[in-house]
Design a protein around this motif. Structure first.
Motif, PDB file in Angstrom:
ATOM      1  N   MET A  81       0.821  -1.200   0.000  1.00 56.17           N
ATOM      2  CA  MET A  81       0.000   0.000   0.000  1.00 56.17           C
ATOM      3  C   MET A  81       0.859   1.257   0.000  1.00 56.17           C
ATOM      4  N   THR A  82       1.957   1.249   0.759  1.00 59.15           N
ATOM      5  CA  THR A  82       2.814   2.432   0.784  1.00 59.15           C
ATOM      6  C   THR A  82       3.491   2.658  -0.566  1.00 59.15           C
ATOM      7  N   GLU A  83       3.847   1.581  -1.268  1.00 58.01           N
ATOM      8  CA  GLU A  83       4.435   1.732  -2.603  1.00 58.01           C
ATOM      9  C   GLU A  83       3.387   2.229  -3.602  1.00 58.01           C
ATOM     10  N   LEU A  84       2.190   1.645  -3.547  1.00 58.85           N
ATOM     11  CA  LEU A  84       1.134   2.017  -4.485  1.00 58.85           C
ATOM     12  C   LEU A  84       0.544   3.395  -4.177  1.00 58.85           C
ATOM     13  N   ALA A  85       0.779   3.899  -2.979  1.00 63.02           N
ATOM     14  CA  ALA A  85       0.337   5.259  -2.660  1.00 63.02           C
ATOM     15  C   ALA A  85       1.150   6.291  -3.430  1.00 63.02           C
ATOM     16  N   VAL A  86       2.347   5.896  -3.890  1.00 60.70           N
ATOM     17  CA  VAL A  86       3.225   6.804  -4.613  1.00 60.70           C
ATOM     18  C   VAL A  86       3.027   6.705  -6.118  1.00 60.70           C
ATOM     19  N   SER A  87       2.884   5.470  -6.622  1.00 58.70           N
ATOM     20  CA  SER A  87       2.867   5.250  -8.068  1.00 58.70           C
ATOM     21  C   SER A  87       2.082   3.991  -8.385  1.00 58.70           C
ATOM     22  N   ASP A  88       1.568   3.900  -9.600  1.00 56.31           N
ATOM     23  CA  ASP A  88       0.952   2.668 -10.083  1.00 56.31           C
ATOM     24  C   ASP A  88       2.051   1.715 -10.539  1.00 56.31           C
ATOM     25  N   TYR A  89       1.890   0.427 -10.235  1.00 56.31           N
ATOM     26  CA  TYR A  89       2.927  -0.551 -10.579  1.00 56.31           C
ATOM     27  C   TYR A  89       2.317  -1.819 -11.158  1.00 56.31           C
ATOM     28  N   ARG A  90       3.131  -2.508 -11.964  1.00 57.42           N
ATOM     29  CA  ARG A  90       2.807  -3.850 -12.414  1.00 57.42           C
ATOM     30  C   ARG A  90       3.304  -4.857 -11.380  1.00 57.42           C
ATOM     31  N   VAL A  91       2.784  -6.093 -11.484  1.00 58.15           N
ATOM     32  CA  VAL A  91       3.127  -7.108 -10.479  1.00 58.15           C
ATOM     33  C   VAL A  91       4.631  -7.312 -10.405  1.00 58.15           C
ATOM     34  N   ARG A  92       5.287  -7.466 -11.552  1.00 64.45           N
ATOM     35  CA  ARG A  92       6.721  -7.758 -11.526  1.00 64.45           C
ATOM     36  C   ARG A  92       7.524  -6.613 -10.917  1.00 64.45           C
TER      37      ARG A  92
END
Length: 256
Positions: free
Chosen positions: A24-35
């Motif tokens: 959640m903390t990573e996705l709060a900054v940017s959208d990401y793919r699974v890999r």
């Protein structure tokens, strides 16, 4: 008689797991793919995928198919839903803890420092100029902001102009799309891609500082002005949550 046991709110149970909290903390900054999440978190793909499914099932995370490589998906943390869930969790513990966690639109205006942001997409005709205009509008002149494209279109899309004029009172009718090369030498504090193609074809765009990606569908192929209104609303929500980040990043350190 013992009082009934009340379970913790769903948000608390979901966020309490250490790996999900890191996601959640990573996705709060940017959208990401699974890999990309696998690489960031240093965890096996099957474990990352499992917890992503739980987050999607809770509604906190959404997935959008890449507009460039349709085999891939970008995952996005819904900060509006998180704010509502956090407020609800506080109220569930005690009525006095009910909070309004919506970020103030003009939060950046209190910062004495000046941050710089570059938005990028392919044509620089809809998504990135809308983001540029909305951030400039909401920041009240406290942010240096620009936008550009990898393959600039001949003109800014008329429906992008219309959506901003009708709903925000912003006029971008006179602007012309420009190429990323025109801003290549400028050092921006934040570089944000809004186009999956730019992110996947031009990875050097976000080399430094750490890249931020907002996976947002391109409405430019349609003449449906409602698609542009929805686009502007989605970008505006992301802008409102970006403002406190810019404020925090540019505040001077407190003196001892």
């Amino acid at each position: 008689m013992m009082p009934p046991v009340r379970t913790a709110p769903a948000f608390v149970r979901m966020a309490a797991h250490p790996l999900r909290w890191r996601m959640m903390t990573e996705l709060a900054v940017s959208d990401y793919r699974v890999r990309e999440l696998v690489e960031l978190l240093g965890q096996p793909q099957n474990l990352v995928s499992y917890h992503l499914r739980l987050l999607r099932g809770s509604g906190l995370v959404t997935a959008r198919r890449s507009s460039f490589d349709a085999r891939d998906h970008y995952h996005h943390l819904d900060l509006e839903r998180c704010a509502d869930a956090l407020a609800g969790a506080g109220a569930a513990l005690h009525p006095g803890l009910r909070l309004d966690l919506t970020p103030p639109p003009a939060a950046i205006a209190e910062s004495p420092a000046r941050s710089s942001v570059l938005f990028a997409c392919t044509g620089n005709s809809a998504r990135s100029p809308i983001a540029e205009a909305l951030l400039r509008h909401r920041a009240g002149g406290r942010v240096e902001v620009a936008s550009a494209g990898s393959h600039p279109a001949p003109r800014t899309h008329p429906n992008a102009v219309r959506a901003l004029r009708e709903h925000y009172g912003i006029d971008i009718a006179g602007r012309r799309p420009r190429h990323l090369d025109t801003v290549a030498r400028h050092r921006f504090d934040h570089r944000i891609s809004l186009c999956d193609r730019v992110r996947e074809v031009r990875p050097e765009f976000g080399d430094r500082p750490r890249p931020i990606h907002w996976s947002i569908a391109d409405p430019a192929a349609t003449d449906d002005v409602d698609q542009f209104r929805h686009l502007a609303a989605e970008i505006d929500t992301r802008i409102r949550y970006l403002l406190p980040v810019l404020t925090h990043a540019t505040k001077p350190e407190a003196q001892p």
